[in-house]
Design an enzyme around this catalytic site. Structure first.
Site, PDB file in Angstrom:
ATOM      1  N   LYS A  48      80.395  46.749  74.256  1.00 47.50           N
ATOM      2  CA  LYS A  48      79.653  46.538  73.011  1.00 47.50           C
ATOM      3  C   LYS A  48      80.529  46.950  71.855  1.00 47.50           C
ATOM      4  CE  LYS A  48      75.479  45.146  71.806  1.00 47.50           C
ATOM      5  NZ  LYS A  48      74.620  44.213  72.540  1.00 47.50           N
TER       6      LYS A  48
HETATM    7  P1  NAD Z   1      69.251  39.529  64.028  1.00 47.01           P
HETATM    8  O1  NAD Z   1      70.069  40.293  63.061  1.00 47.01           O
HETATM    9  O2  NAD Z   1      69.407  38.046  64.120  1.00 47.01           O
HETATM   10  O3  NAD Z   1      67.683  39.805  63.754  1.00 47.01           O
HETATM   11  C1  NAD Z   1      67.150  41.092  63.688  1.00 47.01           C
HETATM   12  C2  NAD Z   1      65.722  41.005  63.150  1.00 47.01           C
HETATM   13  O4  NAD Z   1      65.169  42.320  63.133  1.00 47.01           O
HETATM   14  C3  NAD Z   1      65.636  40.470  61.726  1.00 47.01           C
HETATM   15  O5  NAD Z   1      64.462  39.697  61.591  1.00 47.01           O
HETATM   16  C4  NAD Z   1      65.515  41.739  60.903  1.00 47.01           C
HETATM   17  O6  NAD Z   1      64.888  41.528  59.631  1.00 47.01           O
HETATM   18  C5  NAD Z   1      64.648  42.577  61.826  1.00 47.01           C
HETATM   19  N1  NAD Z   1      64.737  44.010  61.532  1.00 47.01           N
HETATM   20  C6  NAD Z   1      65.811  44.715  61.123  1.00 47.01           C
HETATM   21  N2  NAD Z   1      65.451  46.004  60.897  1.00 47.01           N
HETATM   22  C7  NAD Z   1      64.148  46.094  61.201  1.00 47.01           C
HETATM   23  C8  NAD Z   1      63.201  47.142  61.167  1.00 47.01           C
HETATM   24  N3  NAD Z   1      63.554  48.371  60.763  1.00 47.01           N
HETATM   25  N4  NAD Z   1      61.930  46.885  61.563  1.00 47.01           N
HETATM   26  C9  NAD Z   1      61.582  45.634  61.952  1.00 47.01           C
HETATM   27  N5  NAD Z   1      62.419  44.599  61.989  1.00 47.01           N
HETATM   28  C10 NAD Z   1      63.678  44.827  61.615  1.00 47.01           C
HETATM   29  O7  NAD Z   1      69.515  40.218  65.439  1.00 47.01           O
HETATM   30  P2  NAD Z   1      69.303  39.594  66.897  1.00 47.01           P
HETATM   31  O8  NAD Z   1      70.590  38.999  67.332  1.00 47.01           O
HETATM   32  O9  NAD Z   1      68.052  38.786  66.919  1.00 47.01           O
HETATM   33  O10 NAD Z   1      69.106  40.932  67.758  1.00 47.01           O
HETATM   34  C11 NAD Z   1      67.832  41.577  67.862  1.00 47.01           C
HETATM   35  C12 NAD Z   1      67.829  42.446  69.110  1.00 47.01           C
HETATM   36  O11 NAD Z   1      68.091  41.621  70.253  1.00 47.01           O
HETATM   37  C13 NAD Z   1      68.897  43.545  69.151  1.00 47.01           C
HETATM   38  O12 NAD Z   1      68.382  44.652  69.854  1.00 47.01           O
HETATM   39  C14 NAD Z   1      70.011  42.913  69.964  1.00 47.01           C
HETATM   40  O13 NAD Z   1      70.838  43.885  70.570  1.00 47.01           O
HETATM   41  C15 NAD Z   1      69.194  42.151  70.974  1.00 47.01           C
HETATM   42  N6  NAD Z   1      69.919  41.067  71.639  1.00 47.01           N
HETATM   43  C16 NAD Z   1      70.502  40.057  70.928  1.00 47.01           C
HETATM   44  C17 NAD Z   1      71.144  39.026  71.597  1.00 47.01           C
HETATM   45  C18 NAD Z   1      71.714  37.836  70.889  1.00 47.01           C
HETATM   46  O14 NAD Z   1      72.115  36.885  71.578  1.00 47.01           O
HETATM   47  N7  NAD Z   1      71.758  37.791  69.559  1.00 47.01           N
HETATM   48  C19 NAD Z   1      71.237  39.052  73.012  1.00 47.01           C
HETATM   49  C20 NAD Z   1      70.634  40.094  73.708  1.00 47.01           C
HETATM   50  C21 NAD Z   1      69.966  41.076  73.008  1.00 47.01           C
END
Ligand code: NAD
Length: 416
Positions: free
Chosen positions: A107
């Site tokens: 990561k």
């Molecule tokens: P992203 O940046 O696209 O979206 C994050 C979302 O969370 C946004 O809508 C943001 O406004 C919201 N957010 C941020 N702070 C917040 C808070 N304090 N309270 C509520 N909402 C809040 O990120 P993502 O890629 O969608 O990742 C989200 C989660 O999924 C993370 O834990 C990431 O590790 C996990 N994840 C992502 C992927 C991927 O392919 N992008 C894969 C596996 C896991």
């Protein structure tokens, strides 16, 4: 901190410990697998548009590479630190093993608030960070991907910065724009996989997605595609939120319109006319059948786990539930589909993209989605079967499968 004074890595290792007992892991292997292989912290100086210089800290942690090149996303967030990146890197190791994709776990993170930065500043920071870690990444060494606050554009900059030294190298990152070797389907893959796993669970327990009331915290890459896919398959998305707050409508939200508007810069709370505004805290404990946390770490904790009304939690985010909360939920009979299973569609889609880049051959979207659904179904069934056999949680079973595979490979390679 996860409550009880635990760091994120210590908390994730508590989950590890529970699973290690189930598979009777020996002490030597335990020591190897609860520590990380390599960690680097790099200085990232960024020239801002106004001429000022800020220096931020970047990290790359490689947890275990016994089963293949290290693999894991890069997160831009003010709370990012070495302990969090270690925790997330180790989760990647168990996830890639559970899905049986030929990668290890890694990561990356930069401790920065990217929401205040211009596109030029983000590009300069991303290039500088990529240069800083370029000696430890590589197409058969370590392959970054998007995570919180990073996206296909970020990956395009990383690929370009890396390729400037080593020649054209699309396989150095996944989650790229399709026009640069990204896979059709990868952007939606994590959210789609979340719903594949939820559907597999609902079917196994004799139900269907039809009419299931779902609340989603976080409406970014993962949350928005999970909400869209759930709605497409007949569920009713009754609440969604982003970092500014949430929206609820018991009759179901028009997530397609919310997602389209969001792509044009709208917040969820801009749609006040479509429902009642709720805070993120209220959303987590609101009335629904299924809760999908898809934002940050440690959102479900000792303080709110007792009030969660959902009967099923699908952990689309990484490490959204602290160990204390997990225990409370388990005692209350709330089923938690753990992160390393629920959001594994992302790394599985990344595996497809990486393979396509290496073979210089692109699959059609249908093939991508079918192969993804197959892999998610196989992993879910293995986890649910083991949980039944061992009378343990889905999380303990998922960790146990992942750990067992990594331990076997680590032993064969002579790590122990
Ligand atoms: P992203 O940046 O696209 O979206 C994050 C979302 O969370 C946004 O809508 C943001 O406004 C919201 N957010 C941020 N702070 C917040 C808070 N304090 N309270 C509520 N909402 C809040 O990120 P993502 O890629 O969608 O990742 C989200 C989660 O999924 C993370 O834990 C990431 O590790 C996990 N994840 C992502 C992927 C991927 O392919 N992008 C894969 C596996 C896991």
């Amino acid at each position: 901190m996860a409550g009880n004074g635990l760091t994120a890595f210590q908390a994730v290792n508590q989950y590890f410990q529970e699973a290690a007992r189930i598979i009777d892991l020996d002490d030597e292997m335990y020591s190897v697998l609860t520590t990380t292989y390599r960690e680097i912290a790099v200085q990232v100086p960024v020239r801002l548009d106004d001429g000022d210089l800020v220096v931020v800290q970047g990290y790359r942690v490689q947890h275990n590479g016994a089963r293949g090149p290290y693999k894991g996303g890069v997160r831009y967030h003010p709370a990012s630190d070495l302990e969090e990146v270690r925790a997330l890197a180790s989760l990647m190791t168990w996830k890639t093993a559970l899905l049986d994709v030929p990668f290890g776990g890694a990561k990356g993170g930069i401790a920065v608030d990217p929401t205040t930065m211009s596109t030029g500043e983000l590009q300069r920071m991303t290039r500088r960070f990529t240069n800083g870690i370029s000696h430890v990444i590589g197409i058969y060494r370590d392959i970054p991907a998007p995570d919180m606050n990073t996206n296909a554009q970020t990956m395009a900059w990383m690929m370009d910065a890396y390729s400037a030294k080593g020649g054209y190298s699309p396989a150095i990152v996944t989650g790229k724009p399709v026009s640069l070797g990204g896979a059709p389907g990868r952007e939606a893959a994590t959210g789609r996989g979340v719903v594949d796993v939820l559907e597999a669970h609902v079917r196994r327990t004799g139900g269907t997605l039809e009419g299931l009331r779902i609340a989603v915290q976080g409406f970014g890459n993962v949350g928005s595609f999970a909400a869209l896919e759930a709605a497409t398959r007949g569920a009713s998305v009754v609440a969604v939120s982003d970092r500014f707050g949430g929206l609820r409508n018991d009759a179901g939200l028009d997530v397609e319109r919310l997602a389209a508007d969001q792509r044009n810069g709208a917040k969820v709370s801009d749609h006040e006319a479509d429902g009642d505004l709720v805070s993120n805290e209220e959303l987590l404990v609101s009335d629904c059948d299924v809760l999908i946390p898809a934002a940050l770490d440690e959102q479900i904790h000792e303080g709110n786990a007792g009030q969660v009304q959902a009967r099923v939690i699908v952990e689309a985010a990484n490490y959204p539930t602290t160990p204390d909360a997990d225990k409370i939920l388990g005692d209350r009979g709330v089923v938690v589909i753990p992160d390393i299973l629920a959001n594994a569609g992302g790394v599985t889609g990344s595996y497809f993209e990486w393979s396509m880049n290496i073979q210089q051959f692109t699959w059609k979207l249908d093939r991508f989605n079918t192969e993804l659904a197959d892999k998610m179904q196989i992993a879910y069934t293995a986890v649910a079967d083991l949980a039944e056999e061992k009378h343990c949680s889905l999380r303990a079973a998922a960790f146990a499968i992942g750990i067992q595979r990594v331990a076997a490979a680590s032993r064969l390679r002579g790590y122990v």
